[in-house]
Design a protein around this motif. Sequence first.
Motif, PDB file in Angstrom:
ATOM      1  N   ASP A   1      -4.675  -5.631   7.743  1.00  0.00           N
ATOM      2  CA  ASP A   1      -5.172  -6.430   8.861  1.00  0.00           C
ATOM      3  C   ASP A   1      -5.336  -5.543  10.099  1.00  0.00           C
ATOM      4  OD1 ASP A   1      -2.602  -6.042   9.947  1.00  0.00           O
ATOM      5  OD2 ASP A   1      -1.904  -8.008   9.312  1.00  0.00           O
ATOM      6  N   GLU A   2      -5.858  -6.110  11.181  1.00  0.00           N
ATOM      7  CA  GLU A   2      -6.138  -5.334  12.397  1.00  0.00           C
ATOM      8  C   GLU A   2      -4.874  -4.726  12.992  1.00  0.00           C
ATOM      9  OE1 GLU A   2      -8.663  -7.139  15.339  1.00  0.00           O
ATOM     10  OE2 GLU A   2      -9.899  -8.068  13.788  1.00  0.00           O
ATOM     11  N   LYS A   3      -3.760  -5.450  12.963  1.00  0.00           N
ATOM     12  CA  LYS A   3      -2.498  -4.939  13.513  1.00  0.00           C
ATOM     13  C   LYS A   3      -2.042  -3.693  12.736  1.00  0.00           C
ATOM     14  CE  LYS A   3       2.267  -6.204  14.489  1.00  0.00           C
ATOM     15  NZ  LYS A   3       3.299  -6.003  13.508  1.00  0.00           N
ATOM     16  N   THR A   4      -2.105  -3.784  11.419  1.00  0.00           N
ATOM     17  CA  THR A   4      -1.704  -2.651  10.579  1.00  0.00           C
ATOM     18  C   THR A   4      -2.627  -1.465  10.818  1.00  0.00           C
ATOM     19  OG1 THR A   4      -0.818  -4.169   8.914  1.00  0.00           O
ATOM     20  CG2 THR A   4      -1.283  -1.909   8.198  1.00  0.00           C
ATOM     21  N   GLN A   5      -3.925  -1.713  10.920  1.00  0.00           N
ATOM     22  CA  GLN A   5      -4.877  -0.636  11.175  1.00  0.00           C
ATOM     23  C   GLN A   5      -4.591   0.032  12.521  1.00  0.00           C
ATOM     24  OE1 GLN A   5      -8.960  -1.872  10.685  1.00  0.00           O
ATOM     25  NE2 GLN A   5      -8.573  -2.763   8.688  1.00  0.00           N
ATOM     26  N   ALA A   6      -4.258  -0.758  13.540  1.00  0.00           N
ATOM     27  CA  ALA A   6      -3.953  -0.203  14.861  1.00  0.00           C
ATOM     28  C   ALA A   6      -2.673   0.628  14.823  1.00  0.00           C
ATOM     29  CB  ALA A   6      -3.827  -1.326  15.885  1.00  0.00           C
ATOM     30  N   GLU A   7      -1.649   0.131  14.128  1.00  0.00           N
ATOM     31  CA  GLU A   7      -0.390   0.886  14.000  1.00  0.00           C
ATOM     32  C   GLU A   7      -0.615   2.200  13.269  1.00  0.00           C
ATOM     33  OE1 GLU A   7       2.836  -1.388  12.311  1.00  0.00           O
ATOM     34  OE2 GLU A   7       2.431  -3.089  13.635  1.00  0.00           O
TER      35      GLU A   7
END
Length: 117
Positions: free
Chosen positions: A19-25
């Motif tokens: 998801d976007e959060k995982t990609q950002a992390e």
Amino acid sequence: MRFMMMTTDSAEQQGPPPDEKTQAEMGAFIAEMAKAGVLLATGGLEPGGTHISASGGKVTVTDGPFAEAKETVVGFALVEVRTREEAIELSKRFFQIVGDGEGVIQQVFGPEDGPGA
């Protein structure tokens, strides 16, 4: 010391895309390693690949995917750290971000590691 950190994937481990959060992390983690000069290269790998074998002077080339492969390397990071323990800690941080999975860490030897190094 250089280490190749590889993530493997099997049919049992396949899940939804990050998801976007995982990609950002993950993006922040990669940027941090790059800025520190630890990350030398990283990337994903095509599924299957090409298998090359040599026996008795004959070279055989076979295109994948390979049904007999139980695990496939799907991604890698080449890092330069002081110790194996540092490479392990980086791998632990990686899996804290991405979740469940498996990987392999192997030291990479080069000319500087030969006799007299």
